[in-house]
Enzyme design. Sequence first.
Site, PDB file in Angstrom:
ATOM      1  N   HIS A  37      -0.104  -3.411  -1.362  1.00 14.59           N
ATOM      2  CA  HIS A  37      -0.729  -4.607  -1.934  1.00 14.59           C
ATOM      3  C   HIS A  37       0.336  -5.531  -2.536  1.00 14.59           C
ATOM      4  O   HIS A  37       0.982  -5.180  -3.509  1.00 14.59           O
ATOM      5  CB  HIS A  37      -1.717  -4.139  -3.006  1.00 14.59           C
ATOM      6  CG  HIS A  37      -2.454  -5.223  -3.699  1.00 14.59           C
ATOM      7  ND1 HIS A  37      -2.244  -5.546  -5.025  1.00 14.59           N
ATOM      8  CD2 HIS A  37      -3.413  -6.067  -3.256  1.00 14.59           C
ATOM      9  CE1 HIS A  37      -3.060  -6.517  -5.369  1.00 14.59           C
ATOM     10  NE2 HIS A  37      -3.778  -6.860  -4.320  1.00 14.59           N
ATOM     11  N   GLU A  64       0.855  -6.110   2.865  1.00 16.92           N
ATOM     12  CA  GLU A  64      -0.031  -7.275   2.692  1.00 16.92           C
ATOM     13  C   GLU A  64       0.718  -8.574   2.413  1.00 16.92           C
ATOM     14  O   GLU A  64       1.712  -8.584   1.691  1.00 16.92           O
ATOM     15  CB  GLU A  64      -0.990  -7.013   1.523  1.00 16.92           C
ATOM     16  CG  GLU A  64      -2.112  -8.032   1.466  1.00 16.92           C
ATOM     17  CD  GLU A  64      -2.671  -8.283   0.072  1.00 16.92           C
ATOM     18  OE1 GLU A  64      -1.996  -8.061  -0.936  1.00 16.92           O
ATOM     19  OE2 GLU A  64      -3.826  -8.749   0.014  1.00 16.92           O
ATOM     20  N   ASP A  66      -0.459 -12.446   1.047  1.00 16.58           N
ATOM     21  CA  ASP A  66      -1.425 -13.488   0.699  1.00 16.58           C
ATOM     22  C   ASP A  66      -0.783 -14.792   1.143  1.00 16.58           C
ATOM     23  O   ASP A  66       0.389 -15.032   0.865  1.00 16.58           O
ATOM     24  CB  ASP A  66      -1.668 -13.513  -0.813  1.00 16.58           C
ATOM     25  CG  ASP A  66      -2.449 -12.301  -1.282  1.00 16.58           C
ATOM     26  OD1 ASP A  66      -3.493 -12.002  -0.681  1.00 16.58           O
ATOM     27  OD2 ASP A  66      -2.008 -11.649  -2.246  1.00 16.58           O
ATOM     28  N   HIS A  79       0.235 -15.183  -4.014  1.00 17.47           N
ATOM     29  CA  HIS A  79      -1.150 -14.813  -4.285  1.00 17.47           C
ATOM     30  C   HIS A  79      -1.983 -15.973  -4.818  1.00 17.47           C
ATOM     31  O   HIS A  79      -3.115 -16.187  -4.412  1.00 17.47           O
ATOM     32  CB  HIS A  79      -1.222 -13.649  -5.272  1.00 17.47           C
ATOM     33  CG  HIS A  79      -2.626 -13.296  -5.636  1.00 17.47           C
ATOM     34  ND1 HIS A  79      -3.297 -13.872  -6.712  1.00 17.47           N
ATOM     35  CD2 HIS A  79      -3.527 -12.487  -5.038  1.00 17.47           C
ATOM     36  CE1 HIS A  79      -4.524 -13.409  -6.756  1.00 17.47           C
ATOM     37  NE2 HIS A  79      -4.700 -12.564  -5.766  1.00 17.47           N
ATOM     38  N   GLU A 173      -3.862 -12.206   4.193  1.00 16.91           N
ATOM     39  CA  GLU A 173      -5.119 -12.753   3.651  1.00 16.91           C
ATOM     40  C   GLU A 173      -5.018 -14.274   3.609  1.00 16.91           C
ATOM     41  O   GLU A 173      -4.075 -14.822   3.040  1.00 16.91           O
ATOM     42  CB  GLU A 173      -5.384 -12.232   2.234  1.00 16.91           C
ATOM     43  CG  GLU A 173      -6.660 -12.850   1.646  1.00 16.91           C
ATOM     44  CD  GLU A 173      -6.940 -12.482   0.192  1.00 16.91           C
ATOM     45  OE1 GLU A 173      -6.302 -11.543  -0.341  1.00 16.91           O
ATOM     46  OE2 GLU A 173      -7.785 -13.152  -0.415  1.00 16.91           O
TER      47      GLU A 173
HETATM   48 CA    CA Z   1      -4.824 -10.178  -1.279  1.00 17.95          CA
END
Ligand code: CA
Length: 364
Positions: A37, A64, A66, A79, A173
């Site tokens: 994450h 991950e 963002d 993020h 994401e």
């Molecule tokens: Ca995220």
Amino acid sequence: MKKLILIIVSVAVLSTVIFLTAIYPPKFKEQPLVIAHRGASGYLPEHTLEAKALAFGMGADYIEQDVVMSKDGHLVVLHDLTLDATTDVASKFPDRQRTDGKFYVIDFTLAELKQLNAHERTTLDTNNNRIAVYPNRFPIEKQHFSIHTFAEEIELIQGLNASMKKTVGIYPEIKAPWFHLNEGKDISLAVLQTLKAFGYSTKSSRVYLQSFDANELQRVKYQLLPQLSMDIKLVQLIAETSWQETYEMKHNELVHYSYDWMFEETAMTKIAKYADGIGPWKSMLIQQDKNNGKLSVSDMVKKAHNEGLEVHPYTFRADPERIASFATSYEDMVKIYVETLAIDGLFTDFPDKTKQALKALSEK
Ligand code: CA
């Protein structure tokens, strides 16, 4: 006769296999995926290339990203929509905040973003001083880190895959598509074009594309993917309506998106039409009664599995204040989720501890 012997031998072999499987049932068909994450963000500032390299070295299965967009249309890995909590923007560009007092990524060019120092996540205390969100993590005053693009991060991960003979995947994401569209930027299209350029274009590609925005995820599924001749795995992130995570346009006005339908009886059937997995908040799955200490387990995972959806809850953190009340340690928390719910993967700030916890479970 030969045929009969063959049949007898086949039956004998098959029975032995069934017998052995019955005695030694595999603990897991497959080990749950460890999704780093924001990188190994428990140890290094989130979304820095350093945190991503460390996550890779710790054996994460997926890393991950963002993704938000700059003023000049570059995809950057951050993020927040704003730069306040994780960079020194306020000292470098003091006059560039909006009327709400915040510095938005989308108001800065990539060249300007590259001038910023990134650091561990901060928040304001009651005296308006910046303090660390996680006091035991990387010191906030050490800030010789920088912001990078989505493409730069994919290059790092693909390069490490080549040099270390690995197949670590990416897990981007799309952050707040409604916000970007409102600012005149089609972030989803840009993310998909980048994925395609780097060879992530089919269901077997090592990528999951996630979003909290159900409307946009359906636009990706039904419009953008076919348009780009792509078909990759999509994950619907699930929020509580009260978080006001997402907005949607209704009658020419941006209004809060309601997640209530995602907790209804037929929710997983609806989501399975356009997505391959769900990313629920882990507290939606197991809750402890404050009075009698009893655990109650949601049937969301079971329903998701019945519809063929993978389940990747977020976010598993080993900071002492983030261990669930019903677990005795981080490892115990991972164990409870994996053994009770048979989750398929988990987002974690601590890929190493999670790998170790899963290994211990598989060896039991
Ligand atoms: Ca995220």
